[in-house]
Design an enzyme around this catalytic site. Structure first.
Site, PDB file in Angstrom:
ATOM      1  N   GLN A 191       0.756  -1.171   0.032  1.00 27.02           N
ATOM      2  CA  GLN A 191      -0.072  -0.022   0.112  1.00 27.02           C
ATOM      3  C   GLN A 191       1.033   1.347  -0.016  1.00 27.02           C
ATOM      4  OE1 GLN A 191      -3.071   0.236  -0.452  1.00 27.02           O
ATOM      5  NE2 GLN A 191      -3.845  -2.016  -0.119  1.00 27.02           N
ATOM      6  N   ALA A 212       1.679  -5.277  -8.260  1.00 29.71           N
ATOM      7  CA  ALA A 212       1.329  -4.426  -9.468  1.00 29.71           C
ATOM      8  C   ALA A 212      -0.016  -3.830  -9.321  1.00 29.71           C
ATOM      9  CB  ALA A 212       1.760  -5.115 -10.762  1.00 29.71           C
ATOM     10  N   HIS A 213      -0.975  -4.610  -9.102  1.00 31.62           N
ATOM     11  CA  HIS A 213      -2.225  -4.027  -9.322  1.00 31.62           C
ATOM     12  C   HIS A 213      -2.726  -3.294  -8.167  1.00 31.62           C
ATOM     13  CE1 HIS A 213      -4.869  -6.315  -6.387  1.00 31.62           C
ATOM     14  NE2 HIS A 213      -3.833  -7.384  -6.428  1.00 31.62           N
ATOM     15  N   CYS A 338     -16.191 -11.004   5.433  1.00 27.90           N
ATOM     16  CA  CYS A 338     -16.867 -12.195   5.488  1.00 27.90           C
ATOM     17  C   CYS A 338     -15.986 -13.441   5.551  1.00 27.90           C
ATOM     18  CB  CYS A 338     -17.487 -12.282   3.825  1.00 27.90           C
ATOM     19  SG  CYS A 338     -18.874 -11.451   3.597  1.00 27.90           S
TER      20      CYS A 338
HETATM   21  C1  LIG Z   1      -3.584  -6.570  -1.810  1.00 25.47           C
HETATM   22  C2  LIG Z   1      -2.626  -6.783  -0.606  1.00 25.47           C
HETATM   23  C3  LIG Z   1      -1.874  -7.971  -0.609  1.00 25.47           C
HETATM   24  C4  LIG Z   1      -2.126  -9.031  -1.589  1.00 25.47           C
HETATM   25  O1  LIG Z   1      -1.455  -8.689  -2.746  1.00 25.47           O
HETATM   26  P1  LIG Z   1      -1.929  -9.629  -4.096  1.00 25.47           P
HETATM   27  O2  LIG Z   1      -1.152  -9.131  -5.167  1.00 25.47           O
HETATM   28  O3  LIG Z   1      -3.415  -9.206  -4.426  1.00 25.47           O
HETATM   29  O4  LIG Z   1      -1.719 -10.950  -3.727  1.00 25.47           O
HETATM   30  C5  LIG Z   1      -0.964  -8.314   0.386  1.00 25.47           C
HETATM   31  N1  LIG Z   1      -0.597  -7.262   1.241  1.00 25.47           N
HETATM   32  C6  LIG Z   1      -1.487  -6.050   1.375  1.00 25.47           C
HETATM   33  C7  LIG Z   1      -1.153  -4.865   2.377  1.00 25.47           C
HETATM   34  C8  LIG Z   1      -2.348  -5.882   0.477  1.00 25.47           C
HETATM   35  O5  LIG Z   1      -2.982  -4.575   0.313  1.00 25.47           O
END
Ligand SMILES: *Cc1c(COP(=O)(O)O)cnc(C)c1O
Length: 419
Positions: A191, A212-213, A338
């Site tokens: 983040q 990446a996403h 959930c």
């Molecule tokens: C989204 C997220 C993940 C997981 O990442 P993915 O690439 O979706 O497996 C791990 N840690 C944090 C803090 C995230 O926000």
């Protein structure tokens, strides 16, 4: 829809304000990726022809783009399928490789499940895990951390920024303590990357997870930074076969995805100062617009130590479900998780000491690159209007008001919270 009459400047609906869950692919990232789906389709491990060389060149370019964003060297970047895999590789890889040195890991209560569930798994195979608590502001205590370190400690895993409340941990101080104690330091920086400055040297980080996403890149690709000197971090691989990525992560590389992650990091490095200031401005505008229209709203987590794009609010006296239904033209997340069939309060809000009813009636707003001031005006108006309407119908709210009158109001508490 009532929103349309009240807000003639309504933005394109639905409004996406859930950027901690995922982000929209930046078109500049898509453009960089496209050739690697078509004419540049080579396998980066093909060493004896032009197709392979082109793919490898693109992968190495991406390694450099990622490394530059965190002040690392390209050789220290290992590509994975995302941050869940990066977190798994960091924790399980260290636990297995350093078993003869020790078996204790230190983490904290508000980590992402990609860390907490790995810790639970490691406990089943003989690891000891210390879960540090957090204060009401969402931060760990450095004294708690120092006290938790034992001669058997091999790893500290503490996230850079939380995905629900946006709270930043004192990462540089943690890095210092880890170094002084001869313990490795992993941080889930998903983040934080692209939102605030992250520097593995300044912060004393040995392992760092990226996705990446969450950064306007594609889904299903990420990276793990693994320090190569002072100290040289070693890992047991989780996936064998072929010896890709220095033997740490076998499997044919996702070249278009990796190119996308690299481009996303390059854009972030260039645009972060301006973009983060803009997002902080929008976030503060959203917060002020909601807090001036509603009482009995609390801000979850520190405002001072926080990502610029996060706001997490609890609305006393409304049902979480009804609130989300009432604003169903806005994409946000609630403070409920959930788990199987039941609705549990978020483990993050629980760790902060937020009561269960307030956790269920909380909303996480995650602003991103494509949000506008019109989005913010619309969301603030819709939330205020919906909360007011639900409260008029709610015996819960009447009870909460009476509680406040007896013991100090929550809106004044939230004002104290503000900078
Ligand atoms: C989204 C997220 C993940 C997981 O990442 P993915 O690439 O979706 O497996 C791990 N840690 C944090 C803090 C995230 O926000």
């Amino acid at each position: 829809m009532p929103g349309h009459k009240m807000f003639p400047m309504a933005p394109k609906l639905p409004v996406y304000m859930d950027n901690h869950a995922t982000t929209q692919l930046d078109l500049r990232v898509l453009e960089a990726m496209l050739p690697y789906f078509t004419e540049k389709f080579g396998n980066a491990a093909s060493r004896n022809h032009e197709f392979g060389w082109k793919a490898e060149e693109a992968v190495e370019n991406a390694r450099g783009q990622i490394a530059r964003l965190i002040n690392a060297s390209p050789k220290e970047i290992i590509f994975t399928s995302g941050a869940t895999e990066s977190d798994n590789l960091a924790l399980k890889g260290v636990a297995e490789f350093y078993r003869s040195k020790g078996n204790q890991i230190i983490t904290q209560a508000t980590e992402h499940k990609a860390v907490l569930d790995v810790c639970k798994r490691l406990e089943l195979s003989g690891c000891e895990v210390a879960y540090l608590p957090v204060a009401k502001d969402g931060r760990i205590s450095l004294d708690d951390l120092r006290r938790a370190i034992t001669p058997k400690t091999i790893l500290i895993s503490i996230m850079y920024a939380n995905n629900e409340i946006g709270v930043l941990q004192p990462v540089a101080e943690i890095g210092k303590i880890a170094r002084q104690s001869g313990v490795l330091f992993h941080t889930d920086a998903v983040q934080a990357i692209g939102k605030i400055s992250v520097d593995i040297e300044r912060d004393g980080i040995d392992l760092l997870s990226i996705s990446a996403h969450k950064l306007y890149g594609p889904k299903g690709v990420g990276a793990l930074y693994v320090r190569r000197k002072n100290p040289r971090v070693q890992l047991a691989p989780m996936i064998d076969g072929g010896g890709h990525e220095r033997g740490l992560r076998s499997g044919t590389l996702n070249v278009p995805g990796i190119v996308g992650l690299g481009k996303a990091c390059e854009i972030a490095a260039k645009e972060m100062p301006v973009e983060s200031a803009r997002l902080a401005g929008l976030r503060d505008k959203l917060m002020d617009a909601i807090l001036t229209r509603l009482d009995a709203v609390t801000i979850n987590g520190s405002l001072e130590h926080r990502l610029p794009n996060n706001l997490n609010l609890s609305f006393a006296g409304v049902e979480g479900d009804a609130l989300l239904m009432g604003i169903n033209d806005i994409a946000v997340s609630s403070g409920s998780a959930c788990t199987s069939a039941t609705l549990e309060p978020s483990h993050v809000l629980s760790a902060l000491g937020v009561p269960e009813d307030l956790a269920h009636s909380s909303i996480r707003f995650g602003l991103g690159r494509f949000n506008t001031a019109e989005d913010v005006d619309y969301v603030a108006g819709r939330v205020a209007e919906t909360v007011k309407r639900l409260r008029e119908l709610s015996p819960l709210y009447v009870a909460a008001k009476q509680r406040n009158r007896a013991g100090g109001s929550q809106s004044s508490a939230s004002v104290e919270n503000r900078r």
